[in-house]
Scaffold this active site. Structure first.
Site, PDB file in Angstrom:
ATOM      1  N   GLU A 274       8.503   8.174   1.757  1.00 39.97           N
ATOM      2  CA  GLU A 274       8.398   6.796   2.256  1.00 39.97           C
ATOM      3  C   GLU A 274       9.605   5.963   1.817  1.00 39.97           C
ATOM      4  OE1 GLU A 274       4.733   5.524   0.452  1.00 39.97           O
ATOM      5  OE2 GLU A 274       3.510   6.933   1.596  1.00 39.97           O
ATOM      6  N   GLY A 276      12.409   3.246   1.739  1.00 43.60           N
ATOM      7  CA  GLY A 276      12.614   1.931   2.352  1.00 43.60           C
ATOM      8  C   GLY A 276      14.010   1.439   2.029  1.00 43.60           C
ATOM      9  N   ARG A 277      14.194   1.055   0.768  1.00 41.56           N
ATOM     10  CA  ARG A 277      15.441   0.442   0.322  1.00 41.56           C
ATOM     11  C   ARG A 277      16.657   1.326   0.578  1.00 41.56           C
ATOM     12  NH1 ARG A 277      15.384  -3.199  -4.171  1.00 41.56           N
ATOM     13  NH2 ARG A 277      13.416  -2.246  -4.759  1.00 41.56           N
ATOM     14  N   ARG A 313      14.828 -12.251  -3.773  1.00 49.17           N
ATOM     15  CA  ARG A 313      14.988 -11.238  -4.821  1.00 49.17           C
ATOM     16  C   ARG A 313      15.553 -11.791  -6.140  1.00 49.17           C
ATOM     17  NH1 ARG A 313      17.510  -7.072  -4.834  1.00 49.17           N
ATOM     18  NH2 ARG A 313      15.811  -5.809  -5.641  1.00 49.17           N
ATOM     19  N   TYR A 317      12.957 -11.235  -9.105  1.00 48.80           N
ATOM     20  CA  TYR A 317      13.246 -10.072  -9.974  1.00 48.80           C
ATOM     21  C   TYR A 317      14.560 -10.234 -10.728  1.00 48.80           C
ATOM     22  CZ  TYR A 317      10.541  -8.384  -5.931  1.00 48.80           C
ATOM     23  OH  TYR A 317       9.656  -8.251  -4.900  1.00 48.80           O
ATOM     24  N   CYS A 345      13.681 -27.331  -3.861  1.00 43.35           N
ATOM     25  CA  CYS A 345      13.360 -28.116  -5.054  1.00 43.35           C
ATOM     26  C   CYS A 345      12.615 -27.270  -6.076  1.00 43.35           C
ATOM     27  CB  CYS A 345      12.558 -29.344  -4.642  1.00 43.35           C
ATOM     28  SG  CYS A 345      13.505 -30.348  -3.495  1.00 43.35           S
ATOM     29  N   GLU A 346      13.284 -26.301  -6.615  1.00 35.64           N
ATOM     30  CA  GLU A 346      12.744 -25.404  -7.643  1.00 35.64           C
ATOM     31  C   GLU A 346      13.930 -24.957  -8.491  1.00 35.64           C
ATOM     32  OE1 GLU A 346       9.617 -23.852  -7.956  1.00 35.64           O
ATOM     33  OE2 GLU A 346       8.674 -24.314  -6.021  1.00 35.64           O
ATOM     34  N   TYR A 374      14.001  -5.888   1.662  1.00 36.60           N
ATOM     35  CA  TYR A 374      13.284  -6.931   0.914  1.00 36.60           C
ATOM     36  C   TYR A 374      14.049  -8.253   0.941  1.00 36.60           C
ATOM     37  CZ  TYR A 374      11.057  -2.614  -0.480  1.00 36.60           C
ATOM     38  OH  TYR A 374      10.441  -1.390  -0.442  1.00 36.60           O
TER      39      TYR A 374
HETATM   40  N1  LLP Z   1       5.778   3.449  -0.639  1.00 38.47           N
HETATM   41  C1  LLP Z   1       5.009   2.596  -1.335  1.00 38.47           C
HETATM   42  C2  LLP Z   1       3.610   2.916  -1.540  1.00 38.47           C
HETATM   43  C3  LLP Z   1       5.572   1.411  -1.835  1.00 38.47           C
HETATM   44  O1  LLP Z   1       4.809   0.578  -2.526  1.00 38.47           O
HETATM   45  C4  LLP Z   1       6.939   1.124  -1.609  1.00 38.47           C
HETATM   46  C5  LLP Z   1       7.541  -0.104  -2.090  1.00 38.47           C
HETATM   47  C6  LLP Z   1       7.686   2.059  -0.874  1.00 38.47           C
HETATM   48  C7  LLP Z   1       7.080   3.214  -0.420  1.00 38.47           C
HETATM   49  C8  LLP Z   1       9.148   1.849  -0.565  1.00 38.47           C
HETATM   50  O2  LLP Z   1       9.887   1.835  -1.721  1.00 38.47           O
HETATM   51  P1  LLP Z   1      11.497   1.836  -1.676  1.00 38.47           P
HETATM   52  O3  LLP Z   1      11.939   3.170  -1.127  1.00 38.47           O
HETATM   53  O4  LLP Z   1      11.921   0.734  -0.805  1.00 38.47           O
HETATM   54  O5  LLP Z   1      11.883   1.631  -3.087  1.00 38.47           O
HETATM   55  N2  LLP Z   1      10.405  -6.418  -3.204  1.00 38.47           N
HETATM   56  C9  LLP Z   1      10.898  -5.517  -4.233  1.00 38.47           C
HETATM   57  C10 LLP Z   1      10.516  -4.091  -3.971  1.00 38.47           C
HETATM   58  C11 LLP Z   1       9.034  -3.888  -3.761  1.00 38.47           C
HETATM   59  C12 LLP Z   1       8.699  -2.461  -3.463  1.00 38.47           C
HETATM   60  C13 LLP Z   1       7.289  -2.348  -3.013  1.00 38.47           C
HETATM   61  N3  LLP Z   1       6.872  -1.044  -2.664  1.00 38.47           N
HETATM   62  C14 LLP Z   1      12.406  -5.700  -4.346  1.00 38.47           C
HETATM   63  O6  LLP Z   1      12.963  -6.503  -3.610  1.00 38.47           O
HETATM   64  O7  LLP Z   1      13.036  -5.064  -5.181  1.00 38.47           O
END
Ligand code: LLP
Length: 421
Positions: A274, A276-277, A313, A317, A345-346, A374
């Protein structure tokens, strides 16, 4: 590796000058590179070549329909966490049989939608959800394919707020409960155990915590198979980190894939991933314009037209994004130090503190690099600011793929109660 480079003194995305996009669309604006998205999808696919593997792109990272369609055309499936994300993935042409549904809080309505569409797998995160899903599926005369997400109690992730695999985290079922839950599944006619799922966090650069969690999970798969469960799949989640700055050196996809080949070898399991990033992160930037320079006794604030509502972000974080001026600095451009802040305003509306960079005048533009994941998905309309626009570039063409709503559109969802009208 990405396709944002200086050409003729201006920062370009592929063949398009980011200034041209900013002139036409306005700022703040996210800009995504098709070539980078495709390249990342291909690098991941090639790393797993020859394996029985489903690359289910994690829609939460960047769910823009044009981005999803681009990735669908590269053969990506989808990892979704809501009915809305499922709808997006389907709308973009990702086939249901390549979609997995994750998340701790699925509603009955979402389960119905996913069952009716015929998705590949539900990643279930609690005993209560199993019972609910079984009931909903039975009501539809269906059997839901299920992988239980287990919590391996392994810490990982770039920041405590994005670590998910420790015992105290809300994610996954406690390790010790898994065998009993698989046993209970046998007695639930609406669900069928097809695999095990694990995801320990995000922005993970070091493969060792992943290897430890995956090995532990494979041990569980073997144990469950010995106990009579016919498990065919393992979902290893996402989480591979990306370089946000030159000093970052996360493990490359090839090493990640080799580690997964090693731990899953000979088991005859379909491997689901899975990411994403790692696909979307470096494929996007956010462009913003400098409004004012505001000197204070001990620092200079660079006040820009993007706020934390557009890119969360840093506030959430303490994340670092490289910030590049769109006008290429020359050797003579003075270097200076800014606190880069938005109009919200934060006090947390701060993108960078004491950032050393080339001087940028008021009216100049800057790009927040590595904002493709993200970024826009986390944006909001806080302070009644319109949702940030998004643009997709492909070669020397670009198109607006999410327009900025007008003020009228923003208030359209609201209505006056009778007693006030
Ligand atoms: N699968 C599950 C169950 C997840 O919870 C996530 C991310 C992914 C896959 C994808 O993960 P990746 O390959 O993108 O690392 N907003 C935060 C990151 C939150 C990630 C949430 N879950 C940021 O901007 O760093």
């Amino acid at each position: 590796m990405h396709h944002f480079n200086y050409e003729d003194g201006h920062l370009h995305c592929e063949g398009v000058d980011l200034n041209e996009i900013a002139d036409q669309i306005g700022t703040p604006v996210y800009v995504y590179s098709t070539a980078t998205l495709r390249r990342h999808a291909r690098v991941i696919a090639a790393a797993f070549d020859g394996m029985d593997c489903l690359i289910a792109y994690s829609v939460k990272a960047n769910g823009n329909l044009a981005v999803l369609k681009t990735l669908a055309s590269e053969g990506c499936g989808a990892d979704v966490v809501s009915g809305g994300e499922l709808k997006r993935a389907l709308t973009a042409g990702i086939p249901a049989h390549r979609i997995v549904f994750s998340g701790v809080g699925k509603t009955r309505e979402e389960m119905v939608l996913a069952l009716e569409t015929g998705i590949h797998q539900f990643n279930v995160e609690s005993g209560a959800e199993l019972i609910e899903l079984s009931e909903v599926a039975m009501g539809l005369g269906k059997v839901a394919p299920v992988a239980l997400r287990v919590n391996p109690d392994v810490a990982a992730g770039g920041h405590p707020n994005i670590s998910t695999g420790k015992a105290g985290d809300k994610f996954g079922v406690p390790w010790a409960d898994a065998p009993e839950l698989y046993h209970q599944m046998k007695a639930l006619p609406g669900v069928e155990a097809v695999g095990v799922d694990v995801h320990i966090g995000s922005q993970i650069g070091d493969l060792e915590p992943m290897r430890a969690a995956f090995k532990k999970t494979i041990g569980l798969v073997k144990f469950l198979r010995d106990a009579g469960h016919d498990l065919k799949r393992i979902d290893l989640g996402g989480g591979l980190g990306i370089p946000y700055q030159a000093s970052d050196s996360p493990a490359p996809p090839s090493d990640y894939a080799q580690m997964i080949r090693d731990v899953t070898e000979g088991l005859g399991l379909q491997v689901i991933l899975e990411p994403g990033r790692v696909i979307a992160g470096n494929a996007g930037v956010m462009v913003s314009e400098v409004l004012y320079h505001k000197p204070a006794p001990d620092r200079t604030f660079l006040i820009i037209d993007a706020g934390m509502n557009d890119l969360m972000r840093p506030a959430l974080y303490q994340a670092h994004h490289d910030i590049l001026p769109l006008a290429e600095p020359s050797a003579d451009t003075p270097r200076t130090t800014y606190d880069i802040v938005g109009p919200i305003c934060e006090s947390t509306d701060k993108f960078a503190a004491q950032r050393k960079m080339p001087e940028v005048p008021a009216g100049g533009r800057i790009a927040f690099m590595s904002s493709g994941a993200y970024g826009a998905v986390l944006s909001s309309q806080y302070n009644a600011r319109p949702l940030v626009a998004e643009v997709l570039v492909d070669g020397d063409q670009y198109a607006l793929v999410r327009r900025r709503p007008s003020f009228d559109e923003m208030i359209q969802l609201e209505q006056m109660p009778d007693w006030l009208s």
